[in-house]
Write an enzyme that holds these catalytic residues in place. Sequence first.
Site, PDB file in Angstrom:
ATOM      1  N   SER A 252      22.817  35.265  15.189  1.00 33.51           N
ATOM      2  CA  SER A 252      23.540  34.008  15.337  1.00 33.51           C
ATOM      3  C   SER A 252      22.788  32.887  14.621  1.00 33.51           C
ATOM      4  O   SER A 252      21.591  32.702  14.803  1.00 33.51           O
ATOM      5  CB  SER A 252      23.689  33.670  16.821  1.00 33.51           C
ATOM      6  OG  SER A 252      24.356  32.442  16.980  1.00 33.51           O
ATOM      7  N   GLY A 253      23.522  32.134  13.797  1.00 32.21           N
ATOM      8  CA  GLY A 253      22.916  31.040  13.053  1.00 32.21           C
ATOM      9  C   GLY A 253      22.451  31.424  11.672  1.00 32.21           C
ATOM     10  O   GLY A 253      21.910  30.581  10.942  1.00 32.21           O
ATOM     11  N   THR A 257      29.481  33.235   9.059  1.00 28.14           N
ATOM     12  CA  THR A 257      30.823  32.650   8.915  1.00 28.14           C
ATOM     13  C   THR A 257      30.979  31.953   7.574  1.00 28.14           C
ATOM     14  O   THR A 257      31.992  32.115   6.889  1.00 28.14           O
ATOM     15  CB  THR A 257      31.082  31.660  10.065  1.00 28.14           C
ATOM     16  OG1 THR A 257      30.973  32.345  11.317  1.00 28.14           O
ATOM     17  CG2 THR A 257      32.466  31.053   9.939  1.00 28.14           C
ATOM     18  N   ASN A 298      22.949  27.814  17.058  1.00 26.91           N
ATOM     19  CA  ASN A 298      23.884  27.617  15.954  1.00 26.91           C
ATOM     20  C   ASN A 298      24.931  26.593  16.365  1.00 26.91           C
ATOM     21  O   ASN A 298      25.505  26.683  17.454  1.00 26.91           O
ATOM     22  CB  ASN A 298      24.565  28.953  15.603  1.00 26.91           C
ATOM     23  CG  ASN A 298      25.421  28.857  14.358  1.00 26.91           C
ATOM     24  OD1 ASN A 298      25.479  27.814  13.714  1.00 26.91           O
ATOM     25  ND2 ASN A 298      26.079  29.948  14.015  1.00 26.91           N
ATOM     26  N   SER A 301      28.718  28.663  16.024  1.00 22.24           N
ATOM     27  CA  SER A 301      28.556  30.092  16.285  1.00 22.24           C
ATOM     28  C   SER A 301      29.901  30.740  16.578  1.00 22.24           C
ATOM     29  O   SER A 301      30.688  30.247  17.391  1.00 22.24           O
ATOM     30  CB  SER A 301      27.618  30.293  17.483  1.00 22.24           C
ATOM     31  OG  SER A 301      27.500  31.657  17.798  1.00 22.24           O
ATOM     32  N   SER A 302      30.166  31.850  15.901  1.00 19.96           N
ATOM     33  CA  SER A 302      31.394  32.611  16.165  1.00 19.96           C
ATOM     34  C   SER A 302      31.229  33.362  17.474  1.00 19.96           C
ATOM     35  O   SER A 302      30.339  34.198  17.608  1.00 19.96           O
ATOM     36  CB  SER A 302      31.669  33.597  15.027  1.00 19.96           C
ATOM     37  OG  SER A 302      31.891  32.928  13.817  1.00 19.96           O
ATOM     38  N   GLY A 525      26.195  38.487  15.447  1.00 24.74           N
ATOM     39  CA  GLY A 525      24.937  39.151  15.157  1.00 24.74           C
ATOM     40  C   GLY A 525      24.193  39.538  16.421  1.00 24.74           C
ATOM     41  O   GLY A 525      24.593  39.222  17.556  1.00 24.74           O
ATOM     42  N   GLU A 527      21.816  39.496  19.441  1.00 20.73           N
ATOM     43  CA  GLU A 527      21.420  38.364  20.276  1.00 20.73           C
ATOM     44  C   GLU A 527      20.406  38.817  21.327  1.00 20.73           C
ATOM     45  O   GLU A 527      20.552  39.886  21.934  1.00 20.73           O
ATOM     46  CB  GLU A 527      22.635  37.734  20.968  1.00 20.73           C
ATOM     47  CG  GLU A 527      23.600  37.060  20.010  1.00 20.73           C
ATOM     48  CD  GLU A 527      24.736  36.343  20.720  1.00 20.73           C
ATOM     49  OE1 GLU A 527      25.485  35.613  20.056  1.00 20.73           O
ATOM     50  OE2 GLU A 527      24.864  36.509  21.948  1.00 20.73           O
TER      51      GLU A 527
END
Length: 1157
Positions: A252-253, A257, A298, A301-302, A525, A527
């Site tokens: 994440s981050g 995306t 993030n 973040s998705s 991603g 985590e």
Amino acid sequence: MATATDAAAARFKSIKSLPVDYRFMGSSGEKSANSLVSVSIPENGNMDRVVDDDSPYGQGSSFLLNDRPSVDDDNDDDVNPSVSAQGSVLGSWGNKKWGDTASYVAKKLQSWFQTSDGNWELAKILSITGSESLISFSEEKVLKVSSDSLLPANPEILDGVDDLMQLSYLNEPSVLYNLQYRYDRDMIYSKAGPVLVAINPFKKIPLYGSDYIEAYKRKSIDNPHVYAIADTAIREMIRDEVNQSIVISGESGAGKTETAKIAMQYLAALGGGSGIEYEILKTNPILEAFGNAKTSRNNNSSRFGKLIEIHFSETGKISGAKIQTFLLEKSRVVQCTDGERSYHSFYQLCAGAPPSLREKLNLKSASEYKYLQQSTCYSINGVDDAEEFRVVVEALDAVHVSKENQENAFAMLAAVLWLGNVTFCIVDNENHVEPIIDDALLNVAKLIGCEADDLKLALSTRKMKVGNDIIVQKLTLAQAIDTRDALAKSIYSCLFDWLVEQINKSLAVGKRRTGRSISILDIYGFESFDVNSFEQFCINYANERLQQHFNRHLFKLEQEEYIQDGIDWAKVEFEDNQDCLNLFEKKPLGLMTLLDEESTFPNGTDMTFATKLKQHLKTNSCFRGERGKAFTVHHYAGEVTYDTSGFLEKNRDLLHLDSIQLLSSCTCELPQAFASNMLSLSEKTVPGPLHKSGGADSQKLSVVTKFKGQLFQLMQRLESTTPHFIRCIKPNNSQSPGIYHQGLVLQQLRCCGVLEVVRISRSGFPTRMSHQKFARRYGFLLLEHVASQDPLSVSVAILHQFDILPEMYQIGYTKLFFRTGQIGKLEDTRNRTLNGILRVQSCFRGHKARQYMKELKRGIFNLQAFARGEKTRKEFAILVHRHRAAVHIQKHIKAKISKKRFEDVHGATITLQAVIRGWLVRRCSGDIALLQFGSGKGNGSDEVLVKSSYLAELQRRILKAEAGLREKEEENDILHQRLQQYENRWSEYELKMKSMEEVWQKQMRSLQSSLSIAKKSLSYDDSERNSDASINTANDETNPGWDAATNGRRNGVENVRPMSAGLSVISRLAEEFEQRSQVFGDDAKFLVEVKSGQVEANLNPDHELRRLKQMFEGWKKDYTARLRETKVILNKLGHEDGDGEKGKKKWWGRLNSSRVN
């Protein structure tokens, strides 16, 4: 010295990753130990010069390079690392997982030294004492360390190479330094063999836009880039006719995306033209607003995974797309950690809704909603939520979501926010509660379209079926809150799915689908937080499955293919995560199976679930039980400790039938659609008891079961495509530009197996092609008798003809395997040959085209000549007509001028005659008076008598003249009337002639009727002229003695003859027309019968018909000319008659004027 050499050789032979062509030079019988190892370095374009003394390739080196002079140093007997023929590192260092870790000790050489904080620093070796080395590094610090702890550094010439395969020493610090070197210079993309490594810059960099897209499209730039990956995917899709996939992974981050959006931007630019690419790009703001949120790591973040499948037509143009989503994090709707935000859509609605919508939804600021109050973070630095809301509305318009549906979607968002503000009050001693009827409850009821009492009942009670009876159970405070939150999560989840469905309808391919597609996977991603719950459990499982897919394509399948094809190959070890996947998926004692099993028990709790895991999985190497409700899983990316609190409830994801019935009873369309979808899902059956007994729940599929099924479908789809991998790296946790944390980057590189990928790609054969395809693709470059042999012979002949070195390829059972860059030489030769062929073809086709052009020009010139001739003839005819008109006009003008001049002379003559006659009369009258006056005096009577007789004669003549004048006046009136009649008849005749000519030009058959009408008209005129002539004759006989009367009668008789002649000519023309029409009609009818087969004749009907047409056209032209001549003659005759009558009129007018005078 020989003993040391043998020992060193034995040490290097123990290394497992040595390639097959590695050889030792030197033994106990050799004189010098400096010739211990011989290595070959790849020709990569960056190693073509000798470096300085501080370089590993300097004069102090004790290893040899091919094509480079070896230099012996008597003072340096140390062993240095060796490199394979492909440039791969020979050896493993200590206990490290990956890296160039051969023993590396030499004087005045650059080395990597790991400091106490775990970072790597570049150091220089000052001296060596036994197994220890004296080094100096930053700030002139000097330290004595073990020689085994040093790792070799690459020469400066390799600083910042764009492909990690080009590094001579492939170890952790070298890779970290190379990536940091490029990152500091805003070169965020690097290649690791077939994998693109993208480091998030946390700022805008000038590497994108139409100029860069055009450059990568034309191949004028070959630097690593997302555009390059997308370009490779679309070209391979068109060339190989195989679907492609771009798998974007990272924690994440890391920028997944944004990377997916950049790839879509390039595909839209290359495959654009139909307009649908604009809609595809506009889906990003919608999905980000409803599926992304700010987390501690993030800002965007998705919180869901998505697979965008872009379809292409046969010409490579985008024909449609489809989006599939995975595991939306519904818990974020009702739970939000401090410092984070819920989904962007809530804040954008509160900040950017127009006044009319705000009043309709009764919106307040974000800080007034309890779901959003759980975190004090209501905004993101640098992000304008109001502007983002405008962008989302614009995107919804682009994907054809109607304004009504948009308002309904925003109403569902507002309903979720107001649900969080619904509060409860205790109504009895058993802690049962009821919702308080306030603005929150009333607003929710209004927005979803239900009654407030129904909503109140659904939130405070639960219907349960026991046997045939239905029992209404009141809810406690905790149960009521769970019911409220479950309703809010379900509404938001259904709204998200509904939006995706609307987008897919807009992007539907329909009949244009060709089967070719490029899929872009953007999924959450790996985590690992301080507290990891059910969401992290599912996310990390998905990443394990994706890592397995990555391993299969880049490790397992690669090496298995080498073994199956009989390739001489040194196997590269890598970490396989199959054990971890078995821990999750194994039946009946896997994590997911045990979770589903525990979820089915009504009395199952998170604690019992954790206990069961520890009992059944304690022997698994990837599992470790912890105290309380926690357990630890050893993932490929590291260990993660999970807290089982909420696992069972989230896995069940219950929404009771009462809430579904409430939604189905709403008057709004969206809640009804949501309820219908949930009821359809509840009808799906699953093997095993995966649902809670009692019938209270609405879903029989557990969350992990559904997610596992989706993931398996995703893997099947990816396995059927050619994958392209992009690994996104987050350089720091503070999301700040310019900061590069080695430890964080190193952990991500280890997780994604970058170094293993480079090892396999560099020491392996990344390019492969079947014998048949290779022969078919390059066989035409050989002689004809060679090309006709079997594919293997053709392939070998091609390799020999182009002098490809044996170590650069290997021949397998079914395929040819090439090292990096070798196939490019053949492709260049093939392209040059094809370009030559195309040049010859283009010259020949150009010659044919020029010939055709010349013939076409000649035809055009002929056509133009005919057209211009026709045009000139028409213009000449118009000119002749104008000339005749001008002559006619001139004639009338001259006649008018002559008439006026004649009238003037005639008037003057009459005046002069009147004066003379008056003078004569006066003179005679004077003589008479004189005679009368003289007779009174008695002078000569004889003379007076003579005078009197003369006067009597004069009087007699005057009386006679007056009588004749009266007669002539009467005759003049009659002739004037007849002249007027003739002029009227002539005008009518001219009109008839003009109409007859027009009818001839339009339709030949109408001429007969026109000629008959003209014939009758002329017959009538002839009869009148004869009657007029008889009248004139009688008048002349009655009034003899005047010359003018005789001339008028003669002219009247003579005028009849020309008119009779004109009538006879027209009669002959009419008869000729009738005859010719009959002849041509009979001939044409006969030819038609011959052509249709009704009559047999030895002639060509088409040729005879054309000849008949030419004869008809010739006769028509001649007939038209004669008809015009006849008209001109008749016109002249008419003018002559008119002039005669006018002369008579003027003559009698002259007589009348004399009489008056």
